[in-house]
Design a protein around this motif. Structure first.
Motif, short mmCIF file in Angstrom:
data_model
loop_
_atom_site.label_atom_id
_atom_site.label_comp_id
_atom_site.label_asym_id
_atom_site.label_seq_id
_atom_site.Cartn_x
_atom_site.Cartn_y
_atom_site.Cartn_z
N UNK A 46 0.82 -1.22 0.00
CA UNK A 46 0.00 0.00 0.00
C UNK A 46 0.85 1.27 0.00
N UNK A 47 2.16 1.12 0.12
CA UNK A 47 3.04 2.28 0.13
C UNK A 47 3.02 3.05 1.43
N UNK A 48 2.59 2.40 2.50
CA UNK A 48 2.54 3.06 3.80
C UNK A 48 3.86 2.94 4.56
N UNK A 49 4.63 1.91 4.24
CA UNK A 49 5.92 1.68 4.88
C UNK A 49 6.92 1.21 3.84
N UNK A 50 8.18 1.46 4.14
CA UNK A 50 9.25 0.99 3.27
C UNK A 50 9.63 -0.44 3.66
N UNK A 51 9.80 -1.29 2.67
CA UNK A 51 10.17 -2.68 2.94
C UNK A 51 11.65 -2.73 3.32
N UNK A 52 12.00 -3.45 4.39
CA UNK A 52 13.40 -3.53 4.82
C UNK A 52 14.28 -4.22 3.76
N UNK A 53 15.52 -3.81 3.72
CA UNK A 53 16.47 -4.38 2.77
C UNK A 53 16.55 -5.89 2.91
N UNK A 54 16.55 -6.38 4.14
CA UNK A 54 16.65 -7.82 4.36
C UNK A 54 15.50 -8.58 3.69
N UNK A 55 14.31 -8.00 3.68
CA UNK A 55 13.16 -8.65 3.03
C UNK A 55 13.31 -8.59 1.51
N UNK A 56 13.87 -7.49 1.01
CA UNK A 56 14.12 -7.40 -0.43
C UNK A 56 15.13 -8.45 -0.88
N UNK A 57 16.16 -8.65 -0.07
CA UNK A 57 17.16 -9.67 -0.39
C UNK A 57 16.49 -11.05 -0.43
N UNK A 58 15.62 -11.32 0.53
CA UNK A 58 14.89 -12.59 0.53
C UNK A 58 14.00 -12.72 -0.71
N UNK A 59 13.35 -11.65 -1.08
CA UNK A 59 12.49 -11.65 -2.27
C UNK A 59 13.29 -12.06 -3.50
N UNK A 60 14.48 -11.51 -3.62
CA UNK A 60 15.34 -11.86 -4.75
C UNK A 60 15.88 -13.28 -4.61
N UNK A 61 16.36 -13.62 -3.42
CA UNK A 61 16.98 -14.93 -3.21
C UNK A 61 15.99 -16.07 -3.43
N UNK A 62 14.79 -15.95 -2.92
CA UNK A 62 13.79 -17.02 -3.02
C UNK A 62 13.13 -17.07 -4.39
N UNK A 63 12.79 -15.89 -4.94
CA UNK A 63 11.97 -15.85 -6.15
C UNK A 63 12.67 -15.25 -7.38
N UNK A 64 13.93 -14.86 -7.24
CA UNK A 64 14.69 -14.24 -8.34
C UNK A 64 14.01 -13.00 -8.89
N UNK A 65 13.34 -12.26 -8.02
CA UNK A 65 12.69 -11.02 -8.43
C UNK A 65 13.77 -9.97 -8.68
N UNK A 66 13.65 -9.24 -9.77
CA UNK A 66 14.60 -8.21 -10.17
C UNK A 66 14.46 -7.01 -9.23
N UNK A 67 15.39 -6.85 -8.32
CA UNK A 67 15.31 -5.76 -7.34
C UNK A 67 15.50 -4.39 -7.98
N UNK A 68 16.23 -4.33 -9.06
CA UNK A 68 16.36 -3.05 -9.77
C UNK A 68 14.98 -2.57 -10.23
N UNK A 69 14.19 -3.51 -10.69
CA UNK A 69 12.85 -3.15 -11.14
C UNK A 69 11.96 -2.79 -9.95
N UNK A 70 12.00 -3.61 -8.88
CA UNK A 70 11.17 -3.34 -7.71
C UNK A 70 11.49 -1.97 -7.14
N UNK A 71 12.77 -1.66 -7.00
CA UNK A 71 13.17 -0.41 -6.36
C UNK A 71 13.07 0.81 -7.27
N UNK A 72 13.45 0.64 -8.54
CA UNK A 72 13.57 1.79 -9.43
C UNK A 72 12.64 1.77 -10.63
N UNK A 73 12.02 0.65 -10.89
CA UNK A 73 11.14 0.56 -12.04
C UNK A 73 11.86 0.31 -13.35
N UNK A 74 13.13 -0.11 -13.28
CA UNK A 74 13.90 -0.41 -14.48
C UNK A 74 14.43 -1.83 -14.39
#
Length: 140
Positions: A46-74
């Motif tokens: 909902x954009x009410x809070x910033x997701x912690x870096x550790x959770x972003x790392x897990x998102x990438x590690x578990x699901x190979x989600x492109x963090x550049x896209x999640x964070x910057x839209x590229x």
């Protein structure tokens, strides 16, 4: 005027939701996978809070989600890379150079590796005989 933090968080949250939907997961399953509460995860989407870096790392590690896209839209270019193949090539190159007593400056060795890897990523396999020819052309 600079973007306000909540504008950025809203965009980041939207990209999190898109990534989650592409994975076919509910918010609850995503929260569980990331080791956070459902309420916390919902606040990120909902954009009410910033997701912690550790959770972003897990998102990438578990699901190979492109963090550049999640964070910057590229899109990140490097996620499409095959670093294992590059490492294998570099080991083979070093062995060939050592076995044949060939000395190359690091920039020449790097140029050979870069050229091979570019061809590899483009799907144009380069046989080692061609690499050996490149080495002969660059020998000191």
């Amino acid at each position: 005027m600079a973007d306000r933090p909540y504008d950025y968080l809203s965009s980041l949250g939207a990209r999190l939701a898109i990534a989650r939907n592409e994975l076919g997961m509910s918010q609850k399953k995503m929260a569980d996978a990331l080791g956070i509460s459902l309420r916390a995860y919902q606040s990120y989407e909902l954009g009410k809070r910033s997701i912690p870096v550790e959770r972003l790392v897990e998102l990438h590690r578990i699901f190979s989600v492109d963090l550049n896209w999640v964070l910057l839209g590229v899109d990140a270019v490097r996620l499409k890379h095959d670093l294992f193949a590059l490492e294998e090539f570099e080991v083979a190159l070093d062995k060939y150079l050592s076995d044949n007593g060939i000395s190359l400056k690091s920039e020449k060795r790097g140029a050979i590796a870069a050229r091979w890897y570019r061809s590899f990523l483009e799907g144009k396999g380069v046989i080692m005989d061609d690499v050996h020819t490149w080495i002969e052309l660059l020998k000191e």
